[in-house]
Design a protein around this motif. Structure first.
Motif, PDB file in Angstrom:
ATOM      1  N   PRO A  58     -90.885  22.053 -18.507  1.00  0.00           N
ATOM      2  CA  PRO A  58     -91.372  22.633 -17.246  1.00  0.00           C
ATOM      3  C   PRO A  58     -92.462  23.679 -17.451  1.00  0.00           C
ATOM      4  O   PRO A  58     -93.367  23.801 -16.615  1.00  0.00           O
ATOM      5  N   ALA A  59     -92.410  24.426 -18.548  1.00  0.00           N
ATOM      6  CA  ALA A  59     -93.441  25.435 -18.792  1.00  0.00           C
ATOM      7  C   ALA A  59     -94.798  24.780 -19.008  1.00  0.00           C
ATOM      8  O   ALA A  59     -95.815  25.211 -18.450  1.00  0.00           O
ATOM      9  N   ALA A  60     -94.823  23.715 -19.819  1.00  0.00           N
ATOM     10  CA  ALA A  60     -96.074  23.009 -20.058  1.00  0.00           C
ATOM     11  C   ALA A  60     -96.563  22.325 -18.787  1.00  0.00           C
ATOM     12  O   ALA A  60     -97.773  22.291 -18.514  1.00  0.00           O
TER      13      ALA A  60
ATOM     14  N   ARG B 137     -84.374  12.910 -14.415  1.00  0.00           N
ATOM     15  CA  ARG B 137     -85.701  12.782 -15.001  1.00  0.00           C
ATOM     16  C   ARG B 137     -86.520  14.053 -14.779  1.00  0.00           C
ATOM     17  O   ARG B 137     -87.419  14.374 -15.560  1.00  0.00           O
ATOM     18  N   GLY B 138     -86.196  14.774 -13.721  1.00  0.00           N
ATOM     19  CA  GLY B 138     -86.867  16.040 -13.438  1.00  0.00           C
ATOM     20  C   GLY B 138     -86.184  17.234 -14.062  1.00  0.00           C
ATOM     21  O   GLY B 138     -86.603  18.373 -13.836  1.00  0.00           O
ATOM     22  N   GLY B 139     -85.112  17.005 -14.826  1.00  0.00           N
ATOM     23  CA  GLY B 139     -84.413  18.097 -15.487  1.00  0.00           C
ATOM     24  C   GLY B 139     -83.275  18.687 -14.688  1.00  0.00           C
ATOM     25  O   GLY B 139     -82.744  19.739 -15.042  1.00  0.00           O
ATOM     26  N   VAL B 140     -82.859  18.012 -13.612  1.00  0.00           N
ATOM     27  CA  VAL B 140     -81.805  18.539 -12.737  1.00  0.00           C
ATOM     28  C   VAL B 140     -80.528  17.726 -12.939  1.00  0.00           C
ATOM     29  O   VAL B 140     -80.514  16.509 -12.711  1.00  0.00           O
ATOM     30  N   LEU B 141     -79.464  18.384 -13.373  1.00  0.00           N
ATOM     31  CA  LEU B 141     -78.162  17.740 -13.526  1.00  0.00           C
ATOM     32  C   LEU B 141     -77.358  18.018 -12.263  1.00  0.00           C
ATOM     33  O   LEU B 141     -76.774  19.089 -12.097  1.00  0.00           O
TER      34      LEU B 141
ATOM     35  N   VAL C 274     -98.686  21.594 -12.378  1.00  0.00           N
ATOM     36  CA  VAL C 274     -97.591  20.932 -11.653  1.00  0.00           C
ATOM     37  C   VAL C 274     -96.722  21.975 -10.968  1.00  0.00           C
ATOM     38  O   VAL C 274     -96.348  22.976 -11.589  1.00  0.00           O
ATOM     39  N   ARG C 275     -96.433  21.760  -9.717  1.00  0.00           N
ATOM     40  CA  ARG C 275     -95.518  22.647  -8.998  1.00  0.00           C
ATOM     41  C   ARG C 275     -94.093  22.171  -9.293  1.00  0.00           C
ATOM     42  O   ARG C 275     -93.511  21.373  -8.564  1.00  0.00           O
ATOM     43  N   VAL C 276     -93.558  22.681 -10.380  1.00  0.00           N
ATOM     44  CA  VAL C 276     -92.302  22.174 -10.929  1.00  0.00           C
ATOM     45  C   VAL C 276     -91.166  22.283  -9.921  1.00  0.00           C
ATOM     46  O   VAL C 276     -90.396  21.334  -9.731  1.00  0.00           O
ATOM     47  N   LEU C 277     -91.041  23.422  -9.275  1.00  0.00           N
ATOM     48  CA  LEU C 277     -89.934  23.616  -8.339  1.00  0.00           C
ATOM     49  C   LEU C 277     -90.001  22.603  -7.208  1.00  0.00           C
ATOM     50  O   LEU C 277     -88.985  21.979  -6.857  1.00  0.00           O
ATOM     51  N   ARG C 278     -91.175  22.413  -6.646  1.00  0.00           N
ATOM     52  CA  ARG C 278     -91.316  21.461  -5.540  1.00  0.00           C
ATOM     53  C   ARG C 278     -90.989  20.044  -5.987  1.00  0.00           C
ATOM     54  O   ARG C 278     -90.299  19.294  -5.271  1.00  0.00           O
ATOM     55  N   VAL C 279     -91.465  19.659  -7.164  1.00  0.00           N
ATOM     56  CA  VAL C 279     -91.210  18.315  -7.671  1.00  0.00           C
ATOM     57  C   VAL C 279     -89.714  18.107  -7.899  1.00  0.00           C
ATOM     58  O   VAL C 279     -89.146  17.064  -7.542  1.00  0.00           O
ATOM     59  N   ARG C 280     -89.061  19.102  -8.491  1.00  0.00           N
ATOM     60  CA  ARG C 280     -87.629  18.980  -8.764  1.00  0.00           C
ATOM     61  C   ARG C 280     -86.816  18.935  -7.476  1.00  0.00           C
ATOM     62  O   ARG C 280     -85.875  18.143  -7.360  1.00  0.00           O
ATOM     63  N   VAL C 281     -87.157  19.770  -6.512  1.00  0.00           N
ATOM     64  CA  VAL C 281     -86.426  19.787  -5.250  1.00  0.00           C
ATOM     65  C   VAL C 281     -86.577  18.438  -4.538  1.00  0.00           C
ATOM     66  O   VAL C 281     -85.607  17.874  -4.011  1.00  0.00           O
ATOM     67  N   THR C 282     -87.798  17.905  -4.534  1.00  0.00           N
ATOM     68  CA  THR C 282     -88.039  16.620  -3.883  1.00  0.00           C
ATOM     69  C   THR C 282     -87.195  15.522  -4.515  1.00  0.00           C
ATOM     70  O   THR C 282     -86.549  14.723  -3.811  1.00  0.00           O
TER      71      THR C 282
ATOM     72  N   ARG D 116     -77.781   8.023 -29.954  1.00  0.00           N
ATOM     73  CA  ARG D 116     -78.830   7.023 -29.827  1.00  0.00           C
ATOM     74  C   ARG D 116     -79.604   7.162 -28.529  1.00  0.00           C
ATOM     75  O   ARG D 116     -80.531   6.399 -28.274  1.00  0.00           O
ATOM     76  N   THR D 117     -79.207   8.091 -27.676  1.00  0.00           N
ATOM     77  CA  THR D 117     -79.917   8.335 -26.444  1.00  0.00           C
ATOM     78  C   THR D 117     -80.491   9.737 -26.442  1.00  0.00           C
ATOM     79  O   THR D 117     -79.931  10.656 -27.052  1.00  0.00           O
ATOM     80  N   ARG D 118     -81.614   9.881 -25.784  1.00  0.00           N
ATOM     81  CA  ARG D 118     -82.233  11.205 -25.706  1.00  0.00           C
ATOM     82  C   ARG D 118     -82.450  11.544 -24.241  1.00  0.00           C
ATOM     83  O   ARG D 118     -83.247  10.902 -23.561  1.00  0.00           O
ATOM     84  N   ALA D 119     -81.726  12.548 -23.797  1.00  0.00           N
ATOM     85  CA  ALA D 119     -81.869  12.996 -22.421  1.00  0.00           C
ATOM     86  C   ALA D 119     -83.166  13.775 -22.268  1.00  0.00           C
ATOM     87  O   ALA D 119     -83.748  14.241 -23.250  1.00  0.00           O
ATOM     88  N   PRO D 120     -83.666  13.910 -21.024  1.00  0.00           N
ATOM     89  CA  PRO D 120     -84.802  14.814 -20.810  1.00  0.00           C
ATOM     90  C   PRO D 120     -84.515  16.184 -21.417  1.00  0.00           C
ATOM     91  O   PRO D 120     -83.430  16.744 -21.237  1.00  0.00           O
ATOM     92  N   GLN D 121     -85.479  16.748 -22.132  1.00  0.00           N
ATOM     93  CA  GLN D 121     -85.238  17.941 -22.924  1.00  0.00           C
ATOM     94  C   GLN D 121     -84.785  19.151 -22.123  1.00  0.00           C
ATOM     95  O   GLN D 121     -84.037  19.985 -22.602  1.00  0.00           O
ATOM     96  N   SER D 122     -85.241  19.243 -20.891  1.00  0.00           N
ATOM     97  CA  SER D 122     -84.893  20.398 -20.060  1.00  0.00           C
ATOM     98  C   SER D 122     -83.810  20.078 -19.048  1.00  0.00           C
ATOM     99  O   SER D 122     -83.663  20.784 -18.043  1.00  0.00           O
ATOM    100  N   LEU D 123     -83.023  19.028 -19.290  1.00  0.00           N
ATOM    101  CA  LEU D 123     -81.969  18.651 -18.361  1.00  0.00           C
ATOM    102  C   LEU D 123     -80.939  19.758 -18.230  1.00  0.00           C
ATOM    103  O   LEU D 123     -80.378  20.234 -19.223  1.00  0.00           O
ATOM    104  N   GLY D 124     -80.696  20.181 -17.003  1.00  0.00           N
ATOM    105  CA  GLY D 124     -79.698  21.208 -16.726  1.00  0.00           C
ATOM    106  C   GLY D 124     -80.206  22.631 -16.866  1.00  0.00           C
ATOM    107  O   GLY D 124     -79.463  23.578 -16.601  1.00  0.00           O
ATOM    108  N   ARG D 125     -81.451  22.818 -17.265  1.00  0.00           N
ATOM    109  CA  ARG D 125     -81.985  24.166 -17.437  1.00  0.00           C
ATOM    110  C   ARG D 125     -82.721  24.640 -16.196  1.00  0.00           C
ATOM    111  O   ARG D 125     -83.484  23.869 -15.629  1.00  0.00           O
TER     112      ARG D 125
END
Length: 301
Positions: free
Chosen positions: A179-181, A32-36, A187-195, A292-301
């Motif tokens: 993540p850019a928006a 959900r945070g874009g981390v695969l 939003v501290r994107v890196l901190r949120v993703r790491v958590t 039929r499914t849509r993953a988070p747009q920035s997943l794996g980036r």
């Protein structure tokens, strides 16, 4: 088919689904945070081995705590490389899993030697809930389980609440979509993703510990046998929603338990067909879910 047989089948399905659901809930948070995080399989293995050492030192509950901590540390290592250093997430996750497979096997052999295969641990007993456990068929299946399984029942709504009813969940979902928006909004994107990744690793470590301390009572090399990757598929089948993920995990558990039921009925069919059944159905379901499914747009980036 008797009620006792159906109840036993249901209990087996829930028991098999428990580690899959725990790992899938953790992966849901990360994705959900874009981390695969393909290192979830490695986190499960490390958690399983750590639970052995913890259980030997202080009993099953110490083993559970050790598994959670080990899974979180494994995910933190993934986050440091993939998120902190900006390495490719797929490559990093694969390396974590391969490294964990070799490391856990080597450490286990070094510690227990040739007698390691005979190691038996005290496992957490089933806890029968008096009222709910008395419901025909459903009660023995869902409410005569170890505490780890009951923790799953609480974790599903808790993860849903964290994702959709808290500010942190909103920030996490925004980080997975754009993540850019999100960063432009403060939003501290890196901190949120790491958590989220570390919490996901803790879930995976608990899954590995539960596999050892509620099911098999020992450790074997590569004992997770691809459950981490199955958990990733379950996240896709559940469309990144905790309740749908729980249903998908239970369905896979039921398909796996079905092979034992069918073999027990004495059907004159090669047992290999029973073994491949849950994986074949999962592949078909994934193939049908494509488009039929849509993953988070920035997943794996």
């Amino acid at each position: 088919m008797t009620g006792a047989l159906v109840a036993g089948f249901g209990a087996a399905a829930v028991r098999i689904a428990t580690p899959l659901l725990l790992a899938a809930l953790g992966e849901t948070l990360a994705e959900r945070g874009g981390v695969l995080d393909l290192g979830i399989e490695g986190a499960m293995l490390v958690g399983a081995l750590a639970s052995v050492f913890g259980a030997v030192a202080g009993g099953p509950w110490v083993g559970i705590a050790a598994g959670i901590l080990a899974g979180a540390l494994t995910a933190a290592a993934f986050a440091a490389v993939a998120l902190g250093a900006g390495a490719d997430q797929v490559v990093t996750g694969t390396a974590i899993t391969l490294g964990a497979t070799g490391l856990t096997g080597a450490v286990y052999r070094m510690t227990y030697g040739s007698a390691g295969g005979a190691l038996q641990l005290s496992t957490l007993p089933n806890v029968h809930l008096p009222l709910l456990g008395g419901i025909p068929i459903v009660g023995p299946a869902f409410f005569d389980q170890p505490w780890v399984t009951y923790g799953c029942y609480l974790a599903v709504p808790l993860v849903w609440w964290a994702l959709f009813r808290t500010r942190w969940g909103l920030e996490l979902r925004a980080s997975g979509e754009s993540p850019a928006a999100a960063a432009a909004s403060g939003v501290r994107v890196l901190r949120v993703r790491v958590t989220a990744t570390v919490i996901g690793g803790a879930f995976a470590g608990l899954a590995g510990a539960g596999l050892v301390l509620t099911q098999v009572g020992t450790f074997a090399e590569n004992m997770t046998a691809g459950r981490g990757f199955i958990a990733i598929a379950i996240v896709v089948l559940g469309r990144w929603g905790p309740f749908r993920v729980a249903i998908a995990a239970l369905a896979f558990g039921a398909l796996t338990a079905l092979q034992f039921l069918l073999q027990g009925l004495g059907l004159d069919v090669p047992y290999q067909l029973f073994l491949v059944l849950p994986y074949a159905v999962a592949l078909l379901a994934l193939a049908g879910a494509v488009g039929r499914t849509r993953a988070p747009q920035s997943l794996g980036r």
